[in-house]
Design an enzyme around this catalytic site. Structure first.
Site, PDB file in Angstrom:
ATOM      1  N   ASP A  95      -8.056  -4.342  -2.670  1.00  0.00           N
ATOM      2  CA  ASP A  95      -7.512  -2.891  -2.902  1.00  0.00           C
ATOM      3  C   ASP A  95      -8.138  -2.199  -3.628  1.00  0.00           C
ATOM      4  O   ASP A  95      -8.478  -2.449  -4.364  1.00  0.00           O
ATOM      5  CB  ASP A  95      -6.496  -2.777  -2.932  1.00  0.00           C
ATOM      6  CG  ASP A  95      -5.512  -3.222  -4.157  1.00  0.00           C
ATOM      7  OD1 ASP A  95      -5.795  -4.323  -4.852  1.00  0.00           O
ATOM      8  OD2 ASP A  95      -4.421  -2.217  -4.865  1.00  0.00           O
ATOM      9  N   GLU A 155      -3.462  -4.156  -6.271  1.00  0.00           N
ATOM     10  CA  GLU A 155      -3.352  -4.309  -8.005  1.00  0.00           C
ATOM     11  C   GLU A 155      -3.256  -2.423  -7.593  1.00  0.00           C
ATOM     12  O   GLU A 155      -2.468  -2.718  -9.122  1.00  0.00           O
ATOM     13  CB  GLU A 155      -4.303  -5.746  -8.101  1.00  0.00           C
ATOM     14  CG  GLU A 155      -4.342  -5.932  -9.399  1.00  0.00           C
ATOM     15  CD  GLU A 155      -5.224  -4.068 -10.543  1.00  0.00           C
ATOM     16  OE1 GLU A 155      -4.771  -4.799 -12.183  1.00  0.00           O
ATOM     17  OE2 GLU A 155      -5.441  -3.842 -10.107  1.00  0.00           O
TER      18      GLU A 155
HETATM   19 ZN   LIG Z   1      -9.258  -4.227 -11.128  1.00  0.00          ZN
HETATM   20 ZN   LIG Z   2      -8.265  -1.575 -11.461  1.00  0.00          ZN
END
Ligand SMILES: [Zn+2]
Ligand SMILES: [Zn+2]
Ligand SMILES: [Zn+2]
Ligand SMILES: [Zn+2]
Lengths: 477, 477
Positions: free
Chosen positions: B100, B166
């Site tokens: 992501d 993340e």
């Molecule tokens: Zn990263």
């Molecule tokens: Zn990042």
């Protein structure tokens, strides 16, 4: 000798349904000056007032103020100026009010539709603008109608000035008032503004003073852009650290201003003035109720009212540029702007206060020894206002209150500012009286704004009675 | 003896256009985890990775994590887990990355379309996710392809774990890692994460430490609702005044934490550790360039790096509930929440720090003697992480850097946190290495994010070389 008012009062009572109907029509027009989309409604409201006034026999003009500054696609709403009566043997009273209102939506938490006047079983008339300021504005119109219907000669020449931008900074009005002071308003012998509130719910008041306000920004900047505290924390001098340090030097927990020299600017309390506070209808419970807590500074009424009215105060409002949302963000803001304001009182001159503030803030920042940069400036300033409550304008209003409400009014000041008050005083050179209609629980600017039916109807009587007493007062100043 | 890598390196060079093409395809998928509407793109990106891995001969699984907490209408994107090789005579390396990306729009000021990989004449490949973290993730895939095309046996078994959340807090990942530590990840001999950056632009580094972060809220409340400073200024004790006072006690202009007992928790600096700092490729000009100013705390490189890496720091982030917009508003906020965080280092335990902070804040507030109410709490805390840079995992990576780049890598720590690092270490009990591909100018999370073509291609060589050296390192721990 007291004027004969019984027939006027009776006519007001007889017409009360019609007067409430007039208020219902006015509240139904969502004349929100802060919302661009509502501008046509604001203008519609101005025209509504103009047509009502014309029907009552007043001479009316809609005065255009041009385009709205910074929003050149928007026309400012017109100032409605009107004259009722032109008899040089009568006194001329200039009255001011505003026909625009604060924003409101049922989704904000209103119990009723904000633009539908809704009267409950206790006679509370809910609706945006009911008390601020459509009720008082219509009060003047209703006083004309009741005199006509009662067949009583109107006691004064009435000059009216109703604006449509009050809730958005009265754009353009100051220049208009200054311009017209020696023209449209030249006959005015005194000014009366009904756009504030009783101190409580039971006792009427006359208001003779307002605090001023100097609003400041303290900008502290360092890095070229916002930083991540993981990467830069512990390596860079942070503007927020400096700003919090400087802001912490301004005022203590009891509201005592820590800026050297401010105290010396404040007019000393005289015995005469001190004596005024004892009688005022106000209790510490009134304070706690309006605060929603018992976190007041002073334990007694007198010092509390003085803290609000006749001593300066300093409030920290917030910080622009820092993280302000809920949750957590590990930002080191590159530039932060602390906002605070000082409420000013006699004899604090705007420039003298600015000078003391600038010096204090610069010294406090220098004491830190930071590599960041400081900029401090006054965003805007409005002066305090204090009128003489011994002027015939106040004497007349005091007698009218006693006649209508059966009590001597409290002589009050206010902690906030109504800038147009000072503008009228300075432009016309005449005494200005603040004569409120609504009470402290009316929630102007909040959800569920209301005007009590009793305050409205007795308020219409009061405005008329005030003009009769004005007509009888000897000219003393 | 050094492994023979020439034919692998040559194949990487030969395939470089194809590898850039693979990155172009990945960047074209706007897999923004923070934006609900982009969730299908995040999932599409996970499937793209899975299909590429399958085509390369890896065993791939898409592991669902269920619904997104607080957004139950949204499915979390799957974790892509994969295995390449299953030879019990080889070591097994577990690698982590995320597919992501941060939000991006051309309107934010990008010079090129953020989701179109755009290579300039200096070989800078611009595009959201190019360096964070699609380039490094694809680096592992590319290393497999280059081995296959070169006809070289892959030196280790590769376990892969690529997540899609993340940039939005790695929702659900911690539990997944803990759950799979003794299952899917049970063979792992060590962990390698390529999701950080070189300290500068010229010299590669291996990263063996991260600071932790304890994030605090100080709530101070008094009145039942926001107040108008005109009406209440000078009569009520203001929460903002108290909060600014308390916040001012936390840290000084040079970042020195003023909370008693914090210093004593910090592991003393040893001569060994101190000696590490001298060689590191970093100058004060590097700091000033990244700061965009010269407002650093320390005049020298060593103390600056220590301030970032091995000493705690405290940053004031902002205030929730106070006025934070541009312009002027004369509000007295009823409840304000000051936000600050402490970056933690060995041996500061989360609970010990909390205890000191709570005591300090409560004492500071008590010293004011205000009637307002205080509440202080830790919003979230993540522990610091320090690995042993003498572990074979680091030794192998160090040799690979020397082989590929011709220099010994700097051994660095970082001031920020990558929470998944600690999770992998604690769940697997294995050494974790941070092996960055991109450089300090890559602008991850900013506009114009890029990855230099050289860093990408040499980085692919590095990842492969690292695995070859891993295969040769004697097992020492
Ligand atoms: Zn990263
Ligand atoms: Zn990042
Ligand atoms: Zn008003
Ligand atoms: Zn108002």
């Amino acid at each position: 000798m007291a004027p004969q008012l019984d027939s006027y009062f009776k006519t007001v009572d007889d017409l009360s349904d019609a007067f409430i109907e007039r208020l219902r029509k006015a509240v139904a027009i969502p004349s929100i000056s802060a919302e661009d989309d509502r501008r046509p409604d604001v203008i519609r409201m101005g025209k509504f007032l103009a047509s009502e006034l014309t029907a009552l026999g007043a001479e009316v003009e809609l005065r255009e103020l041009g385009k709205q500054p910074h929003k050149e696609h928007l026309d400012l709403p017109p100032v409605v100026v009107a004259r009722y009566g032109n008899d040089s043997k009568k006194r001329t009273i200039l009255v001011y009010g505003h026909y625009d209102v604060q924003p409101a939506g049922i989704e904000d938490g209103w119990a009723t539709e904000p633009f539908t006047l809704t009267v409950d079983d206790k006679g509370r008339m809910y609706g945006r603008g009911s008390t601020d300021d459509k009720g008082p504005v219509l009060g003047w119109l209703n006083s004309i109608e009741a005199h006509k219907k009662a067949g009583i000669d109107y006691p004064v020449n009435l000059l009216m000035c109703f604006e449509g931008m009050e809730e958005y900074g009265s754009e353009g009005l100051d220049d208009f008032i200054k311009e017209e002071a020696k023209k449209y308003f030249k006959d005015a012998d005194a000014v009366c503004i009904s756009d504030n509130y009783w101190l409580g719910t039971e006792k009427p008041c006359l208001t003779y003073g307002l605090r001023g306000c100097n609003y400041y920004s303290i900008e502290i900047s360092g890095p070229g852009q916002d930083l991540h505290s993981g990467v830069f924390g512990g390596t860079a001098q942070e503007p927020m650290t400096d700003l919090v340090n400087v802001m912490n030097t301004l005022v203590n927990k009891d509201g005592k201003i820590q800026i050297k020299g401010i105290d010396e600017l404040v007019a000393p309390l005289t015995d005469d003035e001190k004596a005024l506070y004892g009688d005022i209808a106000f209790t510490m419970d009134n304070l706690y109720e309006s605060l929603g807590s018992t976190t007041g500074i002073y334990p007694d009424k007198e010092r509390t009212l003085m803290g609000r009215w006749r001593y300066p105060s300093l409030s920290l409002h917030g910080i622009e540029g820092a993280y302000s949302a809920p949750g957590a963000k590990t930002v080191i803001p590159a530039k932060v702007i602390g906002k605070f304001s000082i409420r000013t009182v006699p004899d604090m001159e705007i420039d003298a206060v600015n000078e003391l503030v600038y010096k204090h803030v610069k010294d406090a920042f220098a004491a830190i020894g930071s590599k960041n940069k400081l900029n401090v400036f006054c965003q805007h300033a409005g002066k305090w206002w204090v009128a003489s409550p011994k002027h015939w304008n106040f004497t007349a209003a005091g007698k009218a209150v006693e006649h209508v409400w059966g009590v001597k009014p409290d002589l009050t000041r206010e902690g906030g500012s109504i800038p147009v008050t000072l503008t009228f005083e300075q432009a016309t050179g005449k005494n200005v009286l603040l004569l409120p209609m609504g009470s402290s629980t009316d929630a102007a600017h909040s959800i569920n704004e209301k005007l009590d039916k009793k305050n409205y109807i007795e308020g219409i009587k009061l405005l008329g009675a005030y003009l009769h007493y004005v007509a009888e007062e000897p000219i003393t100043s």
